[in-house]
Design a protein around this motif. Structure first.
Motif, PDB file in Angstrom:
ATOM      1  N   ASP A 172      11.614   0.203  98.627  1.00 16.87           N
ATOM      2  CA  ASP A 172      12.161   1.300  97.839  1.00 16.87           C
ATOM      3  C   ASP A 172      13.361   1.877  98.586  1.00 16.87           C
ATOM      4  O   ASP A 172      13.220   2.758  99.423  1.00 16.87           O
ATOM      5  N   LEU A 173      14.544   1.363  98.268  1.00 19.78           N
ATOM      6  CA  LEU A 173      15.764   1.803  98.947  1.00 19.78           C
ATOM      7  C   LEU A 173      16.737   2.474  97.988  1.00 19.78           C
ATOM      8  O   LEU A 173      17.921   2.561  98.248  1.00 19.78           O
ATOM      9  N   GLY A 174      16.214   2.920  96.845  1.00 20.04           N
ATOM     10  CA  GLY A 174      17.038   3.663  95.900  1.00 20.04           C
ATOM     11  C   GLY A 174      17.440   2.907  94.660  1.00 20.04           C
ATOM     12  O   GLY A 174      18.110   3.466  93.783  1.00 20.04           O
ATOM     13  N   LEU A 175      17.068   1.631  94.542  1.00 14.69           N
ATOM     14  CA  LEU A 175      17.358   0.864  93.330  1.00 14.69           C
ATOM     15  C   LEU A 175      16.416   1.334  92.231  1.00 14.69           C
ATOM     16  O   LEU A 175      15.213   1.453  92.446  1.00 14.69           O
ATOM     17  N   LYS A 176      16.952   1.609  91.031  1.00 11.80           N
ATOM     18  CA  LYS A 176      16.099   2.130  89.965  1.00 11.80           C
ATOM     19  C   LYS A 176      16.641   1.709  88.607  1.00 11.80           C
ATOM     20  O   LYS A 176      17.777   1.233  88.481  1.00 11.80           O
ATOM     21  N   ASN A 177      15.817   1.883  87.585  1.00 14.20           N
ATOM     22  CA  ASN A 177      16.220   1.549  86.232  1.00 14.20           C
ATOM     23  C   ASN A 177      17.367   2.440  85.776  1.00 14.20           C
ATOM     24  O   ASN A 177      17.439   3.629  86.135  1.00 14.20           O
ATOM     25  N   ALA A 178      18.277   1.860  85.006  1.00 14.94           N
ATOM     26  CA  ALA A 178      19.411   2.619  84.484  1.00 14.94           C
ATOM     27  C   ALA A 178      18.899   3.704  83.538  1.00 14.94           C
ATOM     28  O   ALA A 178      18.078   3.443  82.667  1.00 14.94           O
ATOM     29  N   VAL A 179      19.403   4.916  83.724  1.00 19.35           N
ATOM     30  CA  VAL A 179      18.933   6.047  82.919  1.00 19.35           C
ATOM     31  C   VAL A 179      19.323   5.871  81.459  1.00 19.35           C
ATOM     32  O   VAL A 179      18.515   6.076  80.552  1.00 19.35           O
ATOM     33  N   ASN A 180      20.550   5.451  81.225  1.00 18.39           N
ATOM     34  CA  ASN A 180      21.033   5.325  79.846  1.00 18.39           C
ATOM     35  C   ASN A 180      21.265   3.877  79.445  1.00 18.39           C
ATOM     36  O   ASN A 180      22.029   3.591  78.524  1.00 18.39           O
ATOM     37  N   GLY A 181      20.634   2.949  80.136  1.00 14.52           N
ATOM     38  CA  GLY A 181      20.806   1.538  79.822  1.00 14.52           C
ATOM     39  C   GLY A 181      19.477   0.867  79.581  1.00 14.52           C
ATOM     40  O   GLY A 181      18.421   1.493  79.618  1.00 14.52           O
ATOM     41  N   SER A 182      19.515  -0.424  79.281  1.00 16.05           N
ATOM     42  CA  SER A 182      18.284  -1.164  79.076  1.00 16.05           C
ATOM     43  C   SER A 182      17.514  -1.226  80.387  1.00 16.05           C
ATOM     44  O   SER A 182      18.082  -1.437  81.449  1.00 16.05           O
ATOM     45  N   THR A 183      16.216  -0.985  80.322  1.00 17.17           N
ATOM     46  CA  THR A 183      15.420  -0.899  81.535  1.00 17.17           C
ATOM     47  C   THR A 183      14.727  -2.218  81.842  1.00 17.17           C
ATOM     48  O   THR A 183      14.410  -3.002  80.970  1.00 17.17           O
ATOM     49  N   CYS A 184      14.499  -2.439  83.119  1.00 20.53           N
ATOM     50  CA  CYS A 184      13.838  -3.648  83.593  1.00 20.53           C
ATOM     51  C   CYS A 184      12.350  -3.382  83.773  1.00 20.53           C
ATOM     52  O   CYS A 184      11.930  -2.259  84.011  1.00 20.53           O
ATOM     53  N   GLY A 185      11.563  -4.442  83.684  1.00 26.01           N
ATOM     54  CA  GLY A 185      10.159  -4.326  84.010  1.00 26.01           C
ATOM     55  C   GLY A 185       9.986  -4.339  85.518  1.00 26.01           C
ATOM     56  O   GLY A 185      10.894  -4.686  86.262  1.00 26.01           O
ATOM     57  N   VAL A 186       8.814  -3.950  85.976  1.00 26.99           N
ATOM     58  CA  VAL A 186       8.530  -3.916  87.409  1.00 26.99           C
ATOM     59  C   VAL A 186       7.378  -4.859  87.709  1.00 26.99           C
ATOM     60  O   VAL A 186       6.324  -4.772  87.096  1.00 26.99           O
ATOM     61  N   ASP A 187       7.607  -5.783  88.637  1.00 32.72           N
ATOM     62  CA  ASP A 187       6.563  -6.686  89.095  1.00 32.72           C
ATOM     63  C   ASP A 187       5.635  -5.886  90.007  1.00 32.72           C
ATOM     64  O   ASP A 187       6.018  -5.486  91.101  1.00 32.72           O
ATOM     65  N   THR A 188       4.403  -5.639  89.540  1.00 35.20           N
ATOM     66  CA  THR A 188       3.511  -4.745  90.271  1.00 35.20           C
ATOM     67  C   THR A 188       3.034  -5.327  91.598  1.00 35.20           C
ATOM     68  O   THR A 188       2.516  -4.598  92.432  1.00 35.20           O
ATOM     69  N   ASN A 189       3.193  -6.615  91.798  1.00 37.97           N
ATOM     70  CA  ASN A 189       2.757  -7.219  93.049  1.00 37.97           C
ATOM     71  C   ASN A 189       3.834  -7.210  94.128  1.00 37.97           C
ATOM     72  O   ASN A 189       3.523  -7.266  95.314  1.00 37.97           O
TER      73      ASN A 189
END
Length: 350
Positions: A265-282
């Protein structure tokens, strides 16, 4: 994102969790389906776990040999890797065909079935540039599902056009040219790294594919393609990573290691106003079955060096160079002396 090392998640609509392996075909470009069961899944040659990921290159013809009687488990393709929900059982015609006179019954849209004795049913499949992210499915049992990994054809190589320079060599140590007639000296210049890119006018990096055999990320910049380029960004600005191809088996994340695929977790995150990515829970990496966008605003404590990674494939890695990060003064009080200085400062203030 929290890094949780463990089993592979094939992320898509609803999520598919599977302890999957990635396997290659045999020397005849054939994948062999040895058996299938519910809820166990498909068993293929070369995989220690059920429902393996089938590694393929676009433009190459592959064969899927169903080496057992699968009358209870018709074999077909679809774009939904979910293990629940009716649509997961609907298979489509994505170019899976019976190979020659192979003894198969069924169809691409109903699922194929092999006869009870050899020779078994052999299916042919040639992915092309428009083939979507695909999954192989039993048309009856939703948890009998695995993914296809569709790799781009052999990469043409990295773009190697060097940045233009004036009066200085493009290799070796920087030099200072002779003074011009007006007595001024041209500042020394050095060539930019050949495999280094900056974002476009909207501060966006375009991630457009993966090199065959998981050998690297493909970025597009200025009409050229680059493999695992160094990304140049600046402190205080927000950047977008536009993920423009299915990455169910290539979770995208950041790391402080060039060799360890664990992302953090270094600050990369889903775009607030863009299409969002899924998160690989593993793994904590981001995935998509189509396209999605991520944002990154480097904080003051951004580690250097910093890398972008696929959470599964160690060769899919590149460096991120952040310029303009705040620098510490380099002066720190030894513990215990801070109080002493405070007392002395108070005496002078009286």
């Amino acid at each position: 994102m929290r890094v949780v090392l463990g089993l592979l998640l094939l992320a898509c609509c609803g999520g598919l969790v599977s302890s999957a392996d990635i396997i290659n075909p045999d020397s005849a470009n054939t994948f062999h389906v040895l058996s299938g069961s519910n809820p166990g899944g498909w068993v293929l040659t070369g995989s220690a776990n059920p429902n393996p990921i089938l590694n393929m290159t676009i433009g190459t013809t592959y064969y899927i040999s169903i080496d057992y009687s699968n009358t209870a488990h018709p074999f077909g393709l679809n774009t939904n890797g979910a293990t629940t929900g009716g649509p997961a059982l609907v298979v489509g015609d994505y170019g899976l065909v019976v190979n020659g006179t192979s003894p198969c019954t069924g169809s691409a849209t109903a699922g194929f079935v092999s006869t009870a004795a050899a020779p078994f049913c052999v299916l042919a499949f040639t992915p092309n540039a428009t083939t979507p992210q695909l999954y192989y499915h039993c048309t009856v049992h939703q948890n009998m599902v695995g993914a296809f990994q569709l790799n781009a054809a052999a990469a043409a190589g990295n773009a190697t056009t060097a940045a233009p320079t004036t009066g200085a060599p493009t290799t070796g140590a920087p030099t200072t040219p002779a003074p011009a007639g007006n007595g001024t000296t041209t500042p020394p210049t050095t060539a930019a790294p050949a495999n280094s890119i900056s974002p476009d006018a909207t501060n966006t990096f375009h991630v457009t594919g993966a090199v065959a055999n998981n050998a690297g990320w493909i970025f597009t910049s200025g009409g050229a393609t680059f493999t695992n380029p160094t990304l140049n960004i600046a402190y205080g600005k927000t950047y977008t990573f536009s993920i423009e191809f299915p990455t169910s088996i290539h979770p995208f994340g950041l790391s402080t290691s060039a060799t360890n695929t664990a992302v953090s977790d270094l600050g990369l995150k889903n775009a607030v106003n863009g299409s969002t990515c899924g998160v690989d829970t593993n793994t904590g990496g981001f995935t998509t079955t189509t396209t999605c966008s991520l944002t990154f605003t480097p904080p003051a404590n951004t580690p250097q060096p910093l890398y972008y990674h696929c959470a599964f494939h160690s060769a899919m890695v590149g460096q991120i160079v952040v310029s303009g990060l705040p620098k510490s003064s380099g002066f720190a009080l030894v513990p215990g002396f801070a109080a002493l200085f405070a007392v002395i400062a108070g005496l002078f203030a009286q």
